[in-house]
Scaffold this motif. Structure first.
Motif, short mmCIF file in Angstrom:
data_model
loop_
_atom_site.label_atom_id
_atom_site.label_comp_id
_atom_site.label_asym_id
_atom_site.label_seq_id
_atom_site.Cartn_x
_atom_site.Cartn_y
_atom_site.Cartn_z
N LEU A 5 0.83 -1.21 0.00
CA LEU A 5 0.00 0.00 0.00
C LEU A 5 0.86 1.25 0.00
N ARG A 6 1.99 1.18 0.68
CA ARG A 6 2.88 2.34 0.68
C ARG A 6 3.32 2.66 -0.74
N ARG A 9 0.42 4.09 -2.73
CA ARG A 9 0.17 5.50 -2.43
C ARG A 9 1.29 6.38 -2.95
N ALA A 13 0.62 9.49 -5.51
CA ALA A 13 1.02 10.86 -5.14
C ALA A 13 2.03 11.41 -6.14
N LEU A 27 2.85 12.88 1.50
CA LEU A 27 2.75 11.65 2.29
C LEU A 27 3.48 11.76 3.62
N GLN A 71 -5.49 4.53 -7.91
CA GLN A 71 -6.28 5.54 -7.24
C GLN A 71 -7.72 5.07 -7.06
N LEU A 74 -7.75 2.53 -4.32
CA LEU A 74 -7.62 3.16 -3.01
C LEU A 74 -8.94 3.78 -2.58
N GLU A 78 -11.02 2.94 0.81
CA GLU A 78 -11.44 3.93 1.79
C GLU A 78 -12.93 3.83 2.04
#
Lengths: 307, 307
Positions: A5-6, A9, A13, A27, A71, A74, A78
């Motif tokens: 996940l890091r 993300r 970004a 981040l 995206q 993600l 969420e």
DNA sequence: AAGGGGTCATAACCCTTTCCTATGGGTGGC
DNA sequence: GCCACCCATAGGAAAGGGTTATGACCCCTT
């Protein structure tokens, strides 16, 4: 190996900002940390994700496409997590409830209204079923909660919470001679035509057991009705008296009918049999309730002292 | 805090197997590791996900629902990553290609067929455009590759790879007197009606520059045509000779027409102007090519020596 | 032409996270 | 009543990730 996940993300970004420095800032990590994440993902996937230039990192077509997909994923993640949290906070959620039809038709609507007032986001999936099936649904986990009878012998898998007692009352047509009495001894019912429920039902078994315990002959019913509405109609037509649960009778539908409590000899003593059912809240033993189900259980507990 | 991928996978495995022990085995971790992941996710979300019993962990409704959502998200993630990997392996991918119409209509189809034979998964998004626009598309990154002209002055943002030279040839109607010559001196064209392209086009500029460099008067065309098909039709109708790029002329559409090379004085020497265009492959400098684009570039390189 | 400010890459060190092994509590089945 | 199985907990070990410091490069400015 799928990226972490890091890394996901980090890619999103970096593509959105077009710069490793800005992405790292967003981040809240240092720029080298982000650089490493991106590089390792590129190696893991075997895909070049950015063209590094002196004034920024420009995403390659593959990088841009992957970032767009990431995206979206993600965002879904969420949403799912937020939804779970909301349900935990009782702001939302679904409860599956199995209920005896008699309770469902009479006392339940008020309880559901109170639930809605307290927790508007909670949806109740209602299923009405006979007592045996209510127990089965709860046992199988298809229902989070059930409203049924107290079991004759304790069931290990089900946990009961008493809600209220539901007496069987005699339902009389207008002008019936027995209507003169404020309450009817059980013996008085032995000699008049009776409308009972079908032989398989728990109500029928309860009634017959009461007669037997009182030393009376088990009555042969004049009519057998499966549905309350049928029984009420038969009574209204003067075809007999009915023995029905007090809470199950919707007198608004038959305002001219009279009801009388039934007295059993030495009520509550051994050797006699009270003409009443103990309505209980059922849940599966060892199964934790969802917050929504807990909220419903709280409201249903109020059935013991109806407002 | 959203849960980590580890936690997500732990939940999915535990719900599917109904046991922490089996889930841990599937994920190749120890049972305590999985227990901790689940517990921390429960705390982070504030949701009870499992009812722990002595013979297994039974998911709560919330746990089962969350696991289902997570499983779907994981599947999407896998799909996206696999797709990226496939593209990296050249088994799939999309290339955006901008091409001069003349090349697109003649030499390109064969190249695309070879690409398809070598890499069936690669899709080419084709866009035909005039030379100036081909350059603009590549510069803007809207096209990964372009087929255009060698620029008069070098453009810093574009990298050119020579593909082939495209000579302008004279196109003659059948029986034209000049058809008797094997090749036509440029001067011979100065005195006959000519069909040229419109004044804005690069072909027109090239032709006019050639006449000027040869010391000849710049011809006033008898007709101006924007499209090749129009020019060919005018020639076929006997209205003049046309000067067109050799590769752009599809002789199958007009088999009766003759073509002759055009000689410019001291061809290639300074002071003269060769009547030919250098067709080049364009890419954006500093931009890495996707594997699919590289595959296409390789095949296009073969345009230099057409099979 | 040289320097300053911006970018990303690399390296060394550290720390937080995660894992594993070992062990305990509790519950059904034999 | 004991055994087998499952989950929970604790403490030491491994690893992954992070930070700071530094380097190389390019553009823009002076």
């Amino acid at each position: 190996m799928t990226p972490s996940l890091r890394q996901i993300r980090a890619l999103v970004a970096a593509v959105e900002t077009g710069s490793f420095v800005q992405a790292a800032a967003r981040l809240h990590v240092s720029q080298p940390a982000l650089t490493v994440q991106i590089r390792e993902m590129e190696q893991a996937l075997g895909v070049t994700l950015f063209d590094r230039t002196a004034r920024g990192a420009r995403p390659t077509r593959a990088g841009a496409a992957l970032a767009a997909s990431f995206q979206r994923i993600l965002a879904e993640l969420e949403a799912v997590v937020d939804s779970a949290r909301e349900q935990a906070a009782r702001r939302a959620g679904v409860v599956h409830l199995a209920v005896l039809p008699s309770v469902a038709a009479t006392l339940l609507p008020g309880a559901l209204a109170r639930l809605r007032a307290a927790h508007p986001g909670i949806r109740v999936m209602l299923r009405d079923a006979v007592a045996r099936r209510v127990g089965a649904l709860v046992r199988a986990g298809e229902a989070d909660l059930g409203i049924g009878h107290a079991a004759a012998q304790p069931e290990p898998e089900l946990e009961e919470t008493p809600l209220f007692e539901d007496a069987l009352v005699a339902v009389l047509p207008p002008g019936h001679p027995l209507a003169a009495l404020p309450s009817l001894p059980l013996a008085a019912l032995a000699s008049v035509p009776l409308v009972l429920t079908d032989p398989e039902s728990s109500l029928r078994a309860l009634a017959e057991a009461a007669f037997a315990a009182a030393g009376l002959a088990v009555p042969r019913p004049a009519y057998e009705a499966t549905y309350m509405s049928t029984a009420v109609a038969l009574v209204r037509a003067g075809l007999g008296l009915a023995l029905l649960p007090a809470t199950a009778i919707d007198l608004r539908a038959a305002p001219e009918l009279e009801t009388r409590p039934v007295e059993t000899p030495s009520d509550g003593a051994s050797g006699s049999m009270a003409l009443r059912r103990r309505i209980v809240l059922l849940r599966r033993r060892g199964a934790s309730l969802s917050p929504a189900a807990e909220a419903l259980a709280e409201v249903l507990g109020l059935l013991a002292n109806p407002l």
